[in-house]
Design a protein around this motif. Structure first.
Motif, mmCIF file in Angstrom:
data_model
loop_
_atom_site.group_PDB
_atom_site.id
_atom_site.type_symbol
_atom_site.label_atom_id
_atom_site.label_comp_id
_atom_site.label_asym_id
_atom_site.label_seq_id
_atom_site.Cartn_x
_atom_site.Cartn_y
_atom_site.Cartn_z
ATOM 1 N N GLN A 141 -42.173 -20.149 17.489
ATOM 2 C CA GLN A 141 -42.853 -19.147 16.665
ATOM 3 C C GLN A 141 -43.972 -18.484 17.462
ATOM 4 O OE1 GLN A 141 -44.591 -20.858 13.173
ATOM 5 N NE2 GLN A 141 -45.604 -18.975 12.548
ATOM 6 N N LEU A 142 -44.011 -17.162 17.412
ATOM 7 C CA LEU A 142 -45.094 -16.436 18.053
ATOM 8 C C LEU A 142 -46.354 -16.547 17.204
ATOM 9 C CD1 LEU A 142 -43.276 -13.155 19.154
ATOM 10 C CD2 LEU A 142 -43.904 -15.101 20.579
ATOM 11 N N ASP A 171 -49.065 -14.823 15.563
ATOM 12 C CA ASP A 171 -49.201 -13.432 15.159
ATOM 13 C C ASP A 171 -50.646 -13.059 14.850
ATOM 14 O OD1 ASP A 171 -49.650 -14.715 12.757
ATOM 15 O OD2 ASP A 171 -47.840 -13.954 11.790
ATOM 16 N N LEU A 172 -50.824 -11.819 14.425
ATOM 17 C CA LEU A 172 -52.156 -11.324 14.119
ATOM 18 C C LEU A 172 -52.809 -12.122 12.996
ATOM 19 C CD1 LEU A 172 -54.363 -9.285 14.742
ATOM 20 C CD2 LEU A 172 -53.197 -7.661 13.240
ATOM 21 N N GLU A 173 -52.020 -12.560 12.032
ATOM 22 C CA GLU A 173 -52.582 -13.363 10.940
ATOM 23 C C GLU A 173 -53.159 -14.683 11.475
ATOM 24 O OE1 GLU A 173 -54.209 -14.209 7.531
ATOM 25 O OE2 GLU A 173 -53.208 -12.301 7.949
#
Length: 87
Positions: free
Chosen positions: A57-58, A60-62
């Motif tokens: 999983q990358l 992310d911004l969150e």
């Protein structure tokens, strides 16, 4: 704004974001370069949270907003100041 030191002063005044002038790191003062340090977050907590995610999983911004929120906010303020789209 004619020097990197003046650029840093304006950025701090206008955005509240502190950066260092590139001239302090051997760059010509008139180059208007700056150096940023991404240190305004709990690195251990962010690494622990990253380690708890699926390695496929990358992050992310969150994830960044949750664990490095002040850094994201600073980047967004700088982007706004120079009229670039925020991440």
């Amino acid at each position: 704004i004619e020097t990197s030191a003046q650029l840093c002063e304006e950025l701090l005044k206008d955005t509240g974001v502190a950066v260092l002038p590139g001239s302090e790191f051997g760059r010509p003062p008139e180059e208007l370069s700056v150096r940023m340090a991404y240190v305004d977050f709990d690195g251990k907590a962010a690494l622990d949270a990253a380690g708890a995610t699926n390695r496929e999983q990358l992050l992310d911004l969150e994830f960044l907003r949750t664990h490095c929120g002040r850094v994201v906010e600073a980047v967004e303020r700088l982007c706004e100041w120079i009229n670039l789209p925020s991440p």
